[in-house]
Design an enzyme around this catalytic site. Structure first.
Site, PDB file in Angstrom:
ATOM      1  N   LYS A 168      12.063 -16.431 -10.374  1.00 17.74           N
ATOM      2  CA  LYS A 168      11.288 -14.905 -11.333  1.00 17.74           C
ATOM      3  C   LYS A 168      10.449 -15.959 -12.821  1.00 17.74           C
ATOM      4  O   LYS A 168      10.108 -14.906 -12.829  1.00 17.74           O
ATOM      5  CB  LYS A 168      12.061 -14.354 -11.906  1.00 17.74           C
ATOM      6  N   ARG A 188       4.519   0.111  -6.222  1.00 19.98           N
ATOM      7  CA  ARG A 188       4.488  -0.761  -4.613  1.00 19.98           C
ATOM      8  C   ARG A 188       3.958  -1.960  -5.313  1.00 19.98           C
ATOM      9  O   ARG A 188       3.532  -3.249  -4.195  1.00 19.98           O
ATOM     10  CB  ARG A 188       4.369   0.348  -3.778  1.00 19.98           C
ATOM     11  N   LYS A 219       5.570  -4.222  -4.161  1.00 22.69           N
ATOM     12  CA  LYS A 219       7.015  -4.615  -4.154  1.00 22.69           C
ATOM     13  C   LYS A 219       7.597  -4.478  -2.505  1.00 22.69           C
ATOM     14  O   LYS A 219       8.517  -5.325  -2.425  1.00 22.69           O
ATOM     15  CB  LYS A 219       7.808  -2.906  -4.822  1.00 22.69           C
ATOM     16  N   GLU A 273      17.008 -18.886  -7.863  1.00 26.31           N
ATOM     17  CA  GLU A 273      16.301 -17.110  -8.088  1.00 26.31           C
ATOM     18  C   GLU A 273      15.649 -17.468  -9.607  1.00 26.31           C
ATOM     19  O   GLU A 273      15.011 -16.859  -9.499  1.00 26.31           O
ATOM     20  CB  GLU A 273      17.499 -16.501  -8.152  1.00 26.31           C
ATOM     21  N   TRP A 297      -2.973  -2.957  -1.277  1.00 29.15           N
ATOM     22  CA  TRP A 297      -3.261  -3.519  -1.451  1.00 29.15           C
ATOM     23  C   TRP A 297      -4.390  -4.407  -0.497  1.00 29.15           C
ATOM     24  O   TRP A 297      -3.546  -4.584   0.298  1.00 29.15           O
ATOM     25  CB  TRP A 297      -1.884  -4.214  -1.774  1.00 29.15           C
ATOM     26  N   ASN A 341      -1.726   2.711   6.522  1.00 26.51           N
ATOM     27  CA  ASN A 341      -0.912   1.400   5.626  1.00 26.51           C
ATOM     28  C   ASN A 341      -1.104   0.432   7.303  1.00 26.51           C
ATOM     29  O   ASN A 341      -0.580   0.991   7.894  1.00 26.51           O
ATOM     30  CB  ASN A 341       0.729   1.576   4.812  1.00 26.51           C
ATOM     31  N   GLY A 342      -0.581  -1.013   6.652  1.00 27.59           N
ATOM     32  CA  GLY A 342       0.143  -2.246   8.310  1.00 27.59           C
ATOM     33  C   GLY A 342      -1.316  -2.718   7.998  1.00 27.59           C
ATOM     34  O   GLY A 342      -2.380  -2.613   7.679  1.00 27.59           O
ATOM     35  N   HIS A 400      16.585 -38.538  -7.272  1.00 26.19           N
ATOM     36  CA  HIS A 400      16.077 -38.615  -5.168  1.00 26.19           C
ATOM     37  C   HIS A 400      14.478 -38.268  -5.104  1.00 26.19           C
ATOM     38  O   HIS A 400      13.876 -37.925  -4.751  1.00 26.19           O
ATOM     39  CB  HIS A 400      16.292 -38.187  -4.294  1.00 26.19           C
ATOM     40  N   GLU A 443       6.893 -15.822 -10.676  1.00 28.41           N
ATOM     41  CA  GLU A 443       6.800 -14.015 -10.037  1.00 28.41           C
ATOM     42  C   GLU A 443       6.066 -14.059 -11.387  1.00 28.41           C
ATOM     43  O   GLU A 443       4.553 -12.679 -11.071  1.00 28.41           O
ATOM     44  CB  GLU A 443       7.998 -13.409  -9.588  1.00 28.41           C
ATOM     45  N   CYS A 501       0.744  -0.680   0.108  1.00 27.73           N
ATOM     46  CA  CYS A 501      -0.252   0.325  -0.023  1.00 27.73           C
ATOM     47  C   CYS A 501       0.583   1.152  -0.146  1.00 27.73           C
ATOM     48  O   CYS A 501       2.121   1.582   0.698  1.00 27.73           O
ATOM     49  CB  CYS A 501      -0.878  -0.100   1.518  1.00 27.73           C
TER      50      CYS A 501
END
Length: 611
Positions: free
Chosen positions: A488, A27, A606, A484, A71, A100-101, A507, A491, A2
């Site tokens: 990516k 964000r 973000k 990574e 968000w 926010n929060g 395995h 995402e 947010c």
């Protein structure tokens, strides 16, 4: 996540609020809104992009207002749940709030406020704040007093900005656990969760501390700390450029930021190269003393930063010979661990505000860990302020949700830490130090060569467009790079991807391999190359198609079912930095082919400032 922006001014601030919200789009958000004061509280909200909000706000003017990009956490993505929230809608003492929060005791407060006659129109925890401030304002007729009383009853994390119809020249802001800054102007002042939201109006900012409450008017700002004392916070002149927030010739911010990596790496090591030596002072004035006392390292991080930490474990143990553990921040703080006061706690965060990492650091400090080092890209953010030592990466503003240049500069910082600790521990010869410096100087050129592989990687990406699954393989220090790469790809393209140490194939994961699952292999010319080749044969024997990133000197050859792209010659210990470039480009172009929103992938944000 947010975003907040607010302004009190002698001019019309609605265009500034809209522009500020546009700057905060990176964000991650799903709705946006503004509230301004005229003869009443005028609120405009919209689900979707800020451009829709801008259309709905055409013709609106005011000299004081607040804005927000949401968000979704509590409640779905609806206009009713979008911020700002007001209490009540028809009242000369009406209150408007952006937040926010997370308010953890919102259910308890909601029940209490409903019993007092307040009507809730949303599913959010934020509406509790609006009603609570209104309740106390009715008693005190002072917005500052009302906000301070309200937040004293909140449990959780918040950054809030509040305006009241009865005090049209005043804005009250407060923070606890979520970032918030104040921007100073001439005849106007601003609040934001990110400096990018106010850059067009001012570069003069202060970062509020936890527990701070501030009053903003056109001609003054007053800050009160958690003890109730008036305080002065350090003023900073932001060096973030507006140009860094623009796309320029690139199609997406992610593409731009991938290509900015040579410069970001160069800026991150500038002081080191200028000195011509690995010095403890790069990490802070007390670093030499602290580094002499530590006997191990514990790295705490989340997401991409966690993979940087996993890579660093190999460097720290092989170069500095120091025992190293790496933990996911959100897991560490909720388990019983054995504290070691001689252990260096290293936190890694692009934003410096990642809540899980910040809380993990606090937990470590409560357990009795006195030594901490923050590796961070944002100056004066919360995690560096709470740490003994700091190494700032110089990646510049990173807008794309999927981290790229922040990750590579984190790797650089961790490599510098590894070599510096080796030197402190008496393990580094002069010749080795000069060799590492030479490799760092040459790295930016090698990264640029890797970026030049983009056309070849673009062709590969078309082969991923109709796939639902992918497998990434690596060994040793390149296994975290495989992880990574898988992150990516999932995402931004939404292709399910997993990463495994190549030796683990037999395995279990080998059961998944068939012609419909592309297998990406990180295959540098190092001591494990022959082992990786054997693992590749296991894939080919099951009909799997291999996509291999190999060093120029590794003597790989393409064949049926084996696609090969050659990166620059092996660059020694810094090879992970080089090999992450191709997997970033692969994810980017696969996402382009599938038509997803590259810079704003669904469900992601973000700066993750909630649990």
């Amino acid at each position: 996540m947010c975003g907040i922006v607010g302004a009190v001014s002698n001019r019309n601030i609605v265009p500034l609020l809209i522009e500020g919200l546009s700057r905060l789009e990176y964000r991650g958000y799903d709705s946006a809104g503004i509230a301004v004061l005229n003869q009443s509280i005028v609120r405009v909200r919209a689900v979707g992009r800020v451009s829709e909000l801008e259309r709905k706000a055409q013709g609106l003017t005011s000299q004081i207002g607040i804005g927000h990009t949401r968000w979704a956490t509590h409640g779905g993505v609806t206009e009713q749940n979008a911020h700002p929230h007001v209490s009540p809608t028809q009242d000369q003492a009406g209150i408007a709030v952006v937040h926010n929060g997370i308010i953890e005791n919102h259910d308890e407060q909601r029940d209490r406020l409903q019993a007092l006659g307040y009507h809730f129109t949303s599913q959010t925890d934020t509406e509790v704040i609006a009603h609570l401030v209104h309740y106390y304002y009715q008693q005190s007729k002072d917005l500052l007093v009302a906000v301070r009383q309200a937040i004293s009853e909140l449990t959780g994390a918040y950054a809030i900005s509040v305006i009241a119809l009865a005090q049209p020249q005043t804005m009250i802001v407060a923070r606890l656990g979520c970032p918030l800054l104040i921007g100073y102007g001439e005849g106007e002042n601003f609040v934001a969760s990110d400096v990018s939201a106010v850059l067009s109006a001012t570069r003069k900012v202060v970062y509020l501390e936890d527990g701070d409450v501030a009053t903003l008017q056109t001609d003054r700002v007053t800050i009160i700390d958690k003890q109730g004392e008036t305080v002065q916070r350090k003023v900073h002149m932001s060096d973030v450029s507006l140009a860094s927030l623009e796309l320029g010739p690139y199609s997406h911010f992610m593409q731009k930021e991938i290509h900015e990596q040579p410069r970001a790496i160069s800026d991150t090591i500038e002081a080191l190269i200028d000195d011509g030596a690995f010095r403890c002072e790069l990490f802070g004035a007390t670093a030499a003393d602290i580094f002499k006392q530590i006997d191990s390292v514990l790295i705490l991080a989340a997401g991409t930063s966690y993979y940087a930490g996993m890579t660093a474990k190999y460097w720290l143990e092989s170069i500095a010979k120091i025992p190293t553990s790496v933990e996911i921040a959100s897991e560490y703080r909720y388990r019983d661990s054995v504290p070691n006061p001689k252990q260096l706690i290293v936190t890694i965060s692009q934003s410096g505000e990642t809540l899980d990492t910040m809380e993990a650091l606090k937990h470590a400090q409560k357990l009795g860990h006195p030594f901490s080092l923050a590796i961070c890209n944002v100056q004066e953010s919360a995690i560096p302020r709470a740490s003994s030592l700091i190494y700032y990466t110089r990646a510049g503003a990173e807008i794309g949700v999927a981290s790229t240049k922040a990750f590579t500069t984190q790797l650089i910082a961790l490599f510098v830490l590894s070599v510096t600790l080796s030197k402190v521990r008496g393990l580094l010869t002069d010749a080795q130090e000069q060799q590492y410096l030479a490799e760092l100087r040459q790295l930016t050129g090698s990264v640029q060569i890797a970026l030049n592989l983009e056309p070849q990687i673009r062709e590969w990406a078309h082969r991923f467009g109709d796939k639902e699954h992918a497998l990434f393989l690596g060994r040793g220090i390149h296994f975290p790079i495989a992880m990574e790469g898988a992150l990516k790809l999932k995402e931004i393209s939404y292709i399910h991807a997993e990463a495994y140490p190549a030796g683990e194939l037999k395995h279990g994961p080998l059961a998944l391999v068939d012609s419909n699952m592309p297998v990406v292999v990180i295959a540098p010319n190092d001591a494990l190359l022959e082992k990786v080749k054997s693992n590749m044969q296991e894939v080919r024997a099951r009909g799997g198609e291999l996509f291999v990133f190999a060093d120029a000197d590794s003597h790989f050859h393409a064949s049926e079912g084996v696609q090969v792209i050659r990166t620059p010659r092996h660059v020694g210990a810094l090879s992970p930095v080089l090999h992450v470039i191709p997997v970033q480009l692969l994810a980017y172009h696969a996402a382009l082919f599938k038509g997803t929103d590259v810079d704003k992938p669904r469900n992601l944000a973000k700066s993750v400032t909630v649990e």
